[in-house]
Write an enzyme that holds these catalytic residues in place. Structure first.
Site, mmCIF file in Angstrom:
data_model
loop_
_atom_site.group_PDB
_atom_site.id
_atom_site.type_symbol
_atom_site.label_atom_id
_atom_site.label_comp_id
_atom_site.label_asym_id
_atom_site.label_seq_id
_atom_site.Cartn_x
_atom_site.Cartn_y
_atom_site.Cartn_z
ATOM 1 C CG ASP A 172 -0.169 0.031 2.522
ATOM 2 O OD1 ASP A 172 1.076 -0.042 2.488
ATOM 3 O OD2 ASP A 172 -0.812 0.117 3.579
ATOM 4 C CD GLU A 222 1.138 2.192 6.167
ATOM 5 O OE1 GLU A 222 1.815 1.423 6.882
ATOM 6 O OE2 GLU A 222 -0.046 2.483 6.398
ATOM 7 C CG HIS A 227 13.888 29.850 0.722
ATOM 8 N ND1 HIS A 227 14.297 30.425 -0.463
ATOM 9 C CD2 HIS A 227 12.726 30.462 1.051
ATOM 10 C CE1 HIS A 227 13.405 31.328 -0.829
ATOM 11 N NE2 HIS A 227 12.459 31.372 0.077
ATOM 12 C CG ASP A 242 14.572 37.237 -4.790
ATOM 13 O OD1 ASP A 242 15.491 37.270 -3.948
ATOM 14 O OD2 ASP A 242 14.010 36.181 -5.120
ATOM 15 C CE LYS A 289 11.658 36.477 -7.631
ATOM 16 N NZ LYS A 289 12.347 35.208 -7.352
ATOM 17 C CG ASP A 344 17.806 32.616 -6.508
ATOM 18 O OD1 ASP A 344 17.701 32.849 -5.295
ATOM 19 O OD2 ASP A 344 16.847 32.712 -7.303
ATOM 20 N N GLY A 390 12.287 27.532 -12.529
ATOM 21 C CA GLY A 390 13.165 28.197 -13.495
ATOM 22 C C GLY A 390 12.671 29.594 -13.858
ATOM 23 C CB THR A 449 13.756 33.277 -10.322
ATOM 24 O OG1 THR A 449 12.606 33.209 -9.490
ATOM 25 C CG2 THR A 449 14.688 34.374 -9.845
HETATM 26 C C1 R5P Z 1 12.935 33.006 -4.085
HETATM 27 O O1 R5P Z 1 12.706 33.616 -3.045
HETATM 28 C C2 R5P Z 1 14.077 32.053 -4.203
HETATM 29 O O2 R5P Z 1 15.256 32.599 -3.702
HETATM 30 C C3 R5P Z 1 14.268 31.581 -5.619
HETATM 31 O O3 R5P Z 1 14.491 32.709 -6.433
HETATM 32 C C4 R5P Z 1 13.062 30.850 -6.111
HETATM 33 O O4 R5P Z 1 12.678 29.851 -5.220
HETATM 34 C C5 R5P Z 1 13.301 30.239 -7.459
HETATM 35 O O5 R5P Z 1 12.118 29.654 -7.884
HETATM 36 P P1 R5P Z 1 11.738 29.590 -9.400
HETATM 37 O O6 R5P Z 1 12.824 28.846 -10.102
HETATM 38 O O7 R5P Z 1 10.419 28.845 -9.403
HETATM 39 O O8 R5P Z 1 11.569 30.981 -9.886
#
Ligand code: R5P
Length: 299
Positions: free
Chosen positions: A38, A40, A131, A170, A193, A220, A226, A228
């Site tokens: 199942d 698990e 993050h 960003d 951004k 980043d 992708g 961003t």
């Molecule tokens: C945003 O705050 C993060 O630092 C990355 O820029 C983001 O998670 C990238 O995500 P994606 O590839 O979907 O734009």
């Protein structure tokens, strides 16, 4: 590392766990991870871990929920066998993007994930490039956060860059990109951004410095969809940037991100192996550098 150390691997990133084990010359401990009919998860540790320091290497990559449960089951099984100290080595902390309720009625998922890991019996966590700084206080156990900045920065040395500038995609990633720029000794500029909280659509609204004729290095923490990477590279190209490099620690590469990135104006993308990138998601301009030695040194 002493003989009282045991390395165990979950199923999310066995190649990275093997690479760490080879560097440390400590074989991975025997563990059976199977699934019932199942679906698990069932975990069975076949190693004498009593009184030993046990490190469990497991990224919370897709399917994150399953890999999280697996990690917690390994933790509980190791504790039940009398493991001395238990450390979760989580190169990619899945759920860390959900570090707050962005809209009323949403869960603070990263906080709950931290609780799961603690309740499973882990005494400490080792991770790479979280993050957000909001995540560490969710844990009441020590968290060691490593950085792959030097590793990623080293990949630039072979590129013969011209008038290079680091671009932070960003404002949220400002301090991260600033640390990276300092590590590689380059100037930095910040992009503005916006991301729609419902659709996830990204738009780049401005830049405060001239990038014409310059090689730019966008830095980043994650490449997820992708969006961003693609939107910022298109924006920088339209503002006259020469070559564009995109560096990120974690290659989530969700959905068809690889196809879209391959067709983007980015010249080279460098990521690490905190998450396994399957063959079908690799493309010519993607370079993957290993964090195995970073983890091995820290262990
Ligand atoms: C945003 O705050 C993060 O630092 C990355 O820029 C983001 O998670 C990238 O995500 P994606 O590839 O979907 O734009």
């Amino acid at each position: 590392m002493s003989t009282s150390t045991i390395l165990l691997s979950g199923t999310s990133n066995p190649s990275l766990a093997s690479a760490v084990s080879s560097i440390l010359k400590i074989p991975l401990g025997f563990i059976e991870i199977t699934r019932f009919i199942d679906n698990e998860c069932r975990v069975h540790i076949l190693e004498d871990v009593k009184g030993k320091h046990v490190f469990v290497i497991q990224s919370l990559s897709a399917v994150a929920d399953q890999h999280l449960v697996e990690l917690c089951l390994i933790g509980q099984a190791a504790k039940s066998l009398g493991a001395g100290c238990l450390t979760a080595v989580i190169p990619w902390m899945g759920y860390s993007k959900q570090d707050k309720a962005f809209r009323k009625g949403e869960a603070v998922s990263a906080q709950l994930v931290a609780k799961f890991i603690e309740v499973a019996g882990f005494d400490a966590v080792m991770t790479i490039e979280l993050h957000s700084e909001n995540v560490v206080p969710f844990f009441r156990i020590p968290v060691m956060e490593l950085s792959a900045h030097e590793l990623l920065g080293a990949s630039l040395k072979r590129l013969n860059l011209l008038g290079t500038i680091v671009v932070s995609p960003d404002t949220g990633g400002k301090s991260r990109s600033a640390r990276f720029a300092k590590t590689v000794g380059l100037p930095i500029v910040y992009l503005e951004k916006d991301r729609d909280k419902v659709t996830g659509n990204v738009s780049v609204t401005g830049i405060k410095r001239d990038v014409r004729g310059k090689d730019v290095v966008i830095f980043d923490d994650i490449i997820n969809t992708g969006a961003t990477a693609i939107k910022t590279s298109q924006f920088l190209k339209s503002h006259g940037a020469r070559r564009i490099f995109f560096l990120a620690t974690h290659a989530v590469l969700a959905g068809d991100a690889s196809v879209k990135l391959a067709a983007s104006p980015i010249d080279r993308i460098v990521v690490t192996d905190t998450i396994v990138v399957p063959k079908e998601k690799r493309f010519e301009k993607l370079t993957i550098v290993s964090v195995a030695s970073l983890l091995a040194n820290a262990l």
